[in-house]
Design a protein around this motif. Structure first.
Motif, mmCIF file in Angstrom:
data_model
loop_
_atom_site.group_PDB
_atom_site.id
_atom_site.type_symbol
_atom_site.label_atom_id
_atom_site.label_comp_id
_atom_site.label_asym_id
_atom_site.label_seq_id
_atom_site.Cartn_x
_atom_site.Cartn_y
_atom_site.Cartn_z
ATOM 1 N N ASP A 44 -45.249 -9.440 -51.363
ATOM 2 C CA ASP A 44 -43.940 -10.019 -51.058
ATOM 3 C C ASP A 44 -43.780 -11.395 -51.691
ATOM 4 O O ASP A 44 -42.743 -11.698 -52.299
ATOM 5 N N LEU A 45 -44.800 -12.235 -51.545
ATOM 6 C CA LEU A 45 -44.738 -13.581 -52.115
ATOM 7 C C LEU A 45 -44.674 -13.548 -53.641
ATOM 8 O O LEU A 45 -43.936 -14.320 -54.257
ATOM 9 N N LYS A 46 -45.442 -12.656 -54.238
ATOM 10 C CA LYS A 46 -45.441 -12.547 -55.699
ATOM 11 C C LYS A 46 -44.076 -12.114 -56.212
ATOM 12 O O LYS A 46 -43.553 -12.671 -57.181
ATOM 13 N N LYS A 47 -43.482 -11.128 -55.551
ATOM 14 C CA LYS A 47 -42.155 -10.650 -55.958
ATOM 15 C C LYS A 47 -41.112 -11.752 -55.803
ATOM 16 O O LYS A 47 -40.281 -11.966 -56.689
ATOM 17 N N GLU A 48 -41.182 -12.476 -54.700
ATOM 18 C CA GLU A 48 -40.249 -13.571 -54.456
ATOM 19 C C GLU A 48 -40.400 -14.667 -55.507
ATOM 20 O O GLU A 48 -39.407 -15.197 -56.013
ATOM 21 N N LYS A 77 -45.174 -25.010 -57.848
ATOM 22 C CA LYS A 77 -45.941 -25.915 -57.000
ATOM 23 C C LYS A 77 -45.684 -25.641 -55.524
ATOM 24 O O LYS A 77 -46.599 -25.720 -54.702
ATOM 25 N N PHE A 78 -44.438 -25.321 -55.174
ATOM 26 C CA PHE A 78 -44.113 -25.010 -53.784
ATOM 27 C C PHE A 78 -44.902 -23.797 -53.302
ATOM 28 O O PHE A 78 -45.494 -23.810 -52.219
ATOM 29 N N TYR A 79 -44.956 -22.752 -54.118
ATOM 30 C CA TYR A 79 -45.676 -21.546 -53.726
ATOM 31 C C TYR A 79 -47.187 -21.764 -53.719
ATOM 32 O O TYR A 79 -47.899 -21.108 -52.967
ATOM 33 N N GLU A 80 -47.682 -22.670 -54.536
ATOM 34 C CA GLU A 80 -49.115 -22.979 -54.522
ATOM 35 C C GLU A 80 -49.516 -23.708 -53.248
ATOM 36 O O GLU A 80 -50.648 -23.589 -52.794
ATOM 37 N N ARG A 81 -48.589 -24.458 -52.656
ATOM 38 C CA ARG A 81 -48.887 -25.209 -51.435
ATOM 39 C C ARG A 81 -48.803 -24.353 -50.175
ATOM 40 O O ARG A 81 -49.235 -24.790 -49.104
ATOM 41 N N LEU A 82 -48.254 -23.162 -50.270
ATOM 42 C CA LEU A 82 -48.168 -22.285 -49.099
ATOM 43 C C LEU A 82 -49.565 -21.825 -48.687
ATOM 44 O O LEU A 82 -50.471 -21.752 -49.512
ATOM 45 N N LYS A 84 -52.596 -19.305 -47.850
ATOM 46 C CA LYS A 84 -53.001 -18.071 -48.523
ATOM 47 C C LYS A 84 -52.562 -16.859 -47.695
ATOM 48 O O LYS A 84 -52.443 -16.947 -46.475
ATOM 49 N N PRO A 85 -52.330 -15.732 -48.351
ATOM 50 C CA PRO A 85 -51.914 -14.530 -47.622
ATOM 51 C C PRO A 85 -52.887 -14.107 -46.524
ATOM 52 O O PRO A 85 -52.462 -13.614 -45.477
ATOM 53 N N THR A 86 -54.174 -14.335 -46.736
ATOM 54 C CA THR A 86 -55.135 -13.972 -45.687
ATOM 55 C C THR A 86 -54.961 -14.845 -44.452
ATOM 56 O O THR A 86 -55.050 -14.349 -43.328
ATOM 57 N N ALA A 87 -54.672 -16.124 -44.641
ATOM 58 C CA ALA A 87 -54.440 -17.013 -43.496
ATOM 59 C C ALA A 87 -53.173 -16.604 -42.753
ATOM 60 O O ALA A 87 -53.136 -16.620 -41.514
#
Length: 107
Positions: A44-48, A77-82, A84-87
């Motif tokens: 989902d995050l990758k598609k977004e 940069k915004f998506y890098e600061r989110l 991780k999907p596992t968390a």
């Protein structure tokens, strides 16, 4: 789902094993469910991210040159600061937001 307003840990956290395995009473099954949910969140995050970067894309006839503009860098940069999907998946699991069932169990 909105992953931006989550309280998931950004850094590494040690979780209580008993809390993780409590819903399934099997740590391996719990980890398997969390991993599958993490894969869904990652997709989902990758598609977004790709959709947002496409908005700012500039296309050129030349394949050698790739131009990045400031908006693309800020979005990345915004998506890098989110977290991780596992968390994110572990947080959802601990807050009982993940639906799971075992098809082998009879009701």
């Amino acid at each position: 789902m909105d992953y931006k307003d989550t309280k998931a840990a950004i850094s590494t956290v040690t979780y209580n094993r008993n809390l993780l395995e409590a819903p399934t009473e099997n740590i391996y099954e719990a980890i398997s469910i969390i991993a599958k949910r993490a894969n869904q969140i990652n997709e989902d995050l990758k598609k977004e991210l790709v959709d947002k970067l496409e908005e700012f894309a500039t296309y050129n006839d030349s394949l050698e040159e790739v131009f990045e503009n400031k908006e693309q860098i800020e979005v990345s940069k915004f998506y890098e600061r989110l977290p991780k999907p596992t968390a994110l998946a572990v947080e959802e699991w601990l807050n009982d937001k993940v639906y799971h069932r075992n098809p082998e169990e009879t009701v």
